[in-house]
Design a protein around this motif. Structure first.
Motif, PDB file in Angstrom:
ATOM      1  N   HIS A 166      95.799  65.075  33.550  1.00  0.00           N
ATOM      2  CA  HIS A 166      97.367  64.411  33.848  1.00  0.00           C
ATOM      3  C   HIS A 166      98.339  64.867  33.061  1.00  0.00           C
ATOM      4  CE1 HIS A 166      95.280  62.161  36.876  1.00  0.00           C
ATOM      5  NE2 HIS A 166      94.489  61.664  36.031  1.00  0.00           N
ATOM      6  N   ASP A 167      97.999  65.281  31.737  1.00  0.00           N
ATOM      7  CA  ASP A 167      98.854  65.740  30.779  1.00  0.00           C
ATOM      8  C   ASP A 167      98.443  66.812  29.905  1.00  0.00           C
ATOM      9  OD1 ASP A 167     101.355  65.847  29.635  1.00  0.00           O
ATOM     10  OD2 ASP A 167     100.911  64.173  28.201  1.00  0.00           O
ATOM     11  N   PRO A 168      98.272  67.866  30.403  1.00  0.00           N
ATOM     12  CA  PRO A 168      97.449  69.148  29.763  1.00  0.00           C
ATOM     13  C   PRO A 168      98.298  69.609  28.669  1.00  0.00           C
ATOM     14  CG  PRO A 168      98.343  69.835  31.726  1.00  0.00           C
ATOM     15  CD  PRO A 168      98.539  68.274  31.762  1.00  0.00           C
ATOM     16  N   VAL A 169      97.759  70.152  27.727  1.00  0.00           N
ATOM     17  CA  VAL A 169      98.589  70.754  26.609  1.00  0.00           C
ATOM     18  C   VAL A 169      99.062  72.167  27.143  1.00  0.00           C
ATOM     19  CG1 VAL A 169      98.249  72.088  24.383  1.00  0.00           C
ATOM     20  CG2 VAL A 169      97.116  69.847  24.623  1.00  0.00           C
ATOM     21  N   VAL A 170     100.302  72.358  26.773  1.00  0.00           N
ATOM     22  CA  VAL A 170     101.156  73.556  27.491  1.00  0.00           C
ATOM     23  C   VAL A 170     101.266  74.743  26.265  1.00  0.00           C
ATOM     24  CG1 VAL A 170     103.211  74.158  28.249  1.00  0.00           C
ATOM     25  CG2 VAL A 170     102.483  72.185  29.053  1.00  0.00           C
ATOM     26  N   HIS A 171     101.615  74.082  25.078  1.00  0.00           N
ATOM     27  CA  HIS A 171     101.738  74.961  23.950  1.00  0.00           C
ATOM     28  C   HIS A 171     101.086  74.072  22.613  1.00  0.00           C
ATOM     29  CE1 HIS A 171     104.167  77.816  25.874  1.00  0.00           C
ATOM     30  NE2 HIS A 171     104.868  76.748  26.389  1.00  0.00           N
ATOM     31  N   HIS A 172     100.554  75.127  21.756  1.00  0.00           N
ATOM     32  CA  HIS A 172     100.024  74.362  20.703  1.00  0.00           C
ATOM     33  C   HIS A 172     100.182  75.711  19.314  1.00  0.00           C
ATOM     34  CE1 HIS A 172      97.604  72.031  17.589  1.00  0.00           C
ATOM     35  NE2 HIS A 172      97.146  73.240  17.420  1.00  0.00           N
ATOM     36  N   ASP A 173     100.512  74.967  18.407  1.00  0.00           N
ATOM     37  CA  ASP A 173     100.835  76.029  17.305  1.00  0.00           C
ATOM     38  C   ASP A 173     100.458  75.328  16.039  1.00  0.00           C
ATOM     39  OD1 ASP A 173     102.136  78.621  16.277  1.00  0.00           O
ATOM     40  OD2 ASP A 173     103.074  77.128  14.813  1.00  0.00           O
ATOM     41  N   ARG A 174      99.767  75.884  14.862  1.00  0.00           N
ATOM     42  CA  ARG A 174      99.645  75.327  13.733  1.00  0.00           C
ATOM     43  C   ARG A 174      99.702  76.214  12.441  1.00  0.00           C
ATOM     44  NH1 ARG A 174      93.108  74.697  13.621  1.00  0.00           N
ATOM     45  NH2 ARG A 174      92.940  76.811  12.402  1.00  0.00           N
ATOM     46  N   VAL A 175     100.326  75.763  11.507  1.00  0.00           N
ATOM     47  CA  VAL A 175     100.740  76.665  10.206  1.00  0.00           C
ATOM     48  C   VAL A 175     100.325  75.898   9.284  1.00  0.00           C
ATOM     49  CG1 VAL A 175     102.378  78.046   9.001  1.00  0.00           C
ATOM     50  CG2 VAL A 175     102.706  77.831  11.307  1.00  0.00           C
ATOM     51  N   ASP A 176      99.454  76.508   8.227  1.00  0.00           N
ATOM     52  CA  ASP A 176      99.428  76.069   6.627  1.00  0.00           C
ATOM     53  C   ASP A 176     100.379  76.452   5.671  1.00  0.00           C
ATOM     54  OD1 ASP A 176      97.076  74.882   7.897  1.00  0.00           O
ATOM     55  OD2 ASP A 176      95.690  76.437   7.249  1.00  0.00           O
ATOM     56  N   TYR A 177     100.907  75.776   5.052  1.00  0.00           N
ATOM     57  CA  TYR A 177     101.682  75.867   3.976  1.00  0.00           C
ATOM     58  C   TYR A 177     101.518  75.538   2.543  1.00  0.00           C
ATOM     59  CZ  TYR A 177     105.037  76.036   7.885  1.00  0.00           C
ATOM     60  OH  TYR A 177     105.689  76.308   9.169  1.00  0.00           O
ATOM     61  N   SER A 178     101.906  76.260   1.749  1.00  0.00           N
ATOM     62  CA  SER A 178     101.442  76.106   0.235  1.00  0.00           C
ATOM     63  C   SER A 178     102.458  74.823  -0.189  1.00  0.00           C
ATOM     64  CB  SER A 178     102.122  77.296  -0.725  1.00  0.00           C
ATOM     65  OG  SER A 178     101.456  78.357  -0.336  1.00  0.00           O
ATOM     66  N   PRO A 179     101.785  74.161  -1.123  1.00  0.00           N
ATOM     67  CA  PRO A 179     102.567  72.864  -1.369  1.00  0.00           C
ATOM     68  C   PRO A 179     103.798  72.978  -2.329  1.00  0.00           C
ATOM     69  CG  PRO A 179     100.369  73.004  -2.613  1.00  0.00           C
ATOM     70  CD  PRO A 179     100.457  74.241  -1.856  1.00  0.00           C
ATOM     71  N   PHE A 180     104.657  73.751  -1.959  1.00  0.00           N
ATOM     72  CA  PHE A 180     106.106  73.848  -2.730  1.00  0.00           C
ATOM     73  C   PHE A 180     107.024  73.364  -1.736  1.00  0.00           C
ATOM     74  CE2 PHE A 180     102.810  77.151  -4.497  1.00  0.00           C
ATOM     75  CZ  PHE A 180     102.785  76.708  -5.278  1.00  0.00           C
ATOM     76  N   PRO A 181     108.200  73.054  -2.712  1.00  0.00           N
ATOM     77  CA  PRO A 181     109.355  72.586  -1.970  1.00  0.00           C
ATOM     78  C   PRO A 181     109.867  73.570  -0.855  1.00  0.00           C
ATOM     79  CG  PRO A 181     109.346  71.896  -4.227  1.00  0.00           C
ATOM     80  CD  PRO A 181     108.367  72.756  -4.014  1.00  0.00           C
ATOM     81  N   LYS A 182     109.724  74.928  -1.363  1.00  0.00           N
ATOM     82  CA  LYS A 182     110.313  75.929  -0.458  1.00  0.00           C
ATOM     83  C   LYS A 182     109.723  75.968   1.016  1.00  0.00           C
ATOM     84  CE  LYS A 182     113.266  79.453   0.099  1.00  0.00           C
ATOM     85  NZ  LYS A 182     114.619  79.038   0.355  1.00  0.00           N
ATOM     86  N   SER A 183     108.451  75.533   1.140  1.00  0.00           N
ATOM     87  CA  SER A 183     107.666  75.339   2.062  1.00  0.00           C
ATOM     88  C   SER A 183     108.224  74.342   3.198  1.00  0.00           C
ATOM     89  CB  SER A 183     106.156  75.089   1.830  1.00  0.00           C
ATOM     90  OG  SER A 183     105.464  76.197   1.222  1.00  0.00           O
ATOM     91  N   VAL A 184     108.711  73.347   2.799  1.00  0.00           N
ATOM     92  CA  VAL A 184     109.359  72.462   3.477  1.00  0.00           C
ATOM     93  C   VAL A 184     110.640  73.087   4.159  1.00  0.00           C
ATOM     94  CG1 VAL A 184     110.789  70.327   3.688  1.00  0.00           C
ATOM     95  CG2 VAL A 184     108.727  70.624   1.845  1.00  0.00           C
ATOM     96  N   THR A 185     111.141  73.845   3.775  1.00  0.00           N
ATOM     97  CA  THR A 185     112.509  74.834   4.550  1.00  0.00           C
ATOM     98  C   THR A 185     111.879  75.576   5.573  1.00  0.00           C
ATOM     99  OG1 THR A 185     113.809  74.674   2.409  1.00  0.00           O
ATOM    100  CG2 THR A 185     114.289  76.251   4.042  1.00  0.00           C
ATOM    101  N   PHE A 186     110.854  76.311   5.057  1.00  0.00           N
ATOM    102  CA  PHE A 186     110.194  77.292   6.102  1.00  0.00           C
ATOM    103  C   PHE A 186     109.854  76.505   7.301  1.00  0.00           C
ATOM    104  CE2 PHE A 186     108.876  79.945   2.348  1.00  0.00           C
ATOM    105  CZ  PHE A 186     110.216  80.752   2.216  1.00  0.00           C
ATOM    106  N   ALA A 187     109.034  75.206   6.993  1.00  0.00           N
ATOM    107  CA  ALA A 187     108.458  74.580   8.187  1.00  0.00           C
ATOM    108  C   ALA A 187     109.575  73.952   8.874  1.00  0.00           C
ATOM    109  CB  ALA A 187     107.543  73.154   7.375  1.00  0.00           C
TER     110      ALA A 187
END
Length: 153
Positions: free
Chosen positions: A17-38
């Protein structure tokens, strides 16, 4: 209760009834600049998936959750993960980190506080949100219901 329970409506790839259309996952280093990238990646991806009207809200939510993952959920040598899942009815954002003992705690920040408003922001934008404990760490998830059909790009 400090956090909402896992929502039974969460995207299930086997839900006809509500299938997944798109999915994405990214792992980021735990640094403040990663927040901007994400944040930037999320905005571009959600718009690319046909929902440009949700891109700014999704980016803001990812920014708040990723900031908390870096500030409060970081463990040296461990990444935080941002997952985006689009179904026909909702966009789900999930950010996981390695510290399961640090669950979100609602606060009442004063006007002079520079931090502590993330949960207020997420609550204002989200249809639903919650925390899921994991074997290692936790996952904070947010769902945004889709109001309209996707825009064809």
């Amino acid at each position: 209760m400090a956090f909402a329970p896992q929502d039974p409506r969460s995207p299930d790839p086997n839900n006809a009834h509500d299938p997944v259309v798109h999915h994405d996952r990214v792992d980021y280093s735990p640094f403040p600049k990663s927040v901007t990238f994400a944040r930037r990646y999320t905005a571009r991806l959600v718009a690319h998936w046909g929902h440009p009207a949700l891109a700014d809200d999704a980016a803001l939510i990812v920014s708040e959750l990723a900031s908390n993952a870096v500030l409060h959920g970081g463990v040296p040598g461990r990444h935080f993960r941002v997952q985006l899942t689009l179904t026909k009815t909702l966009l789900r954002i999930a950010v996981s980190d390695a510290k399961g003992e640090r669950l979100p705690q609602p606060r009442r920040p004063t006007p002079d506080d520079k931090f502590g408003r993330w949960l207020l922001i997420v609550r204002a934008l989200a249809t639903r949100w919650g925390v899921r404990e994991r074997t290692v760490g936790k996952e904070v998830w947010v769902e945004l219901d889709l109001a309209t059909s996707p825009v064809e790009l």
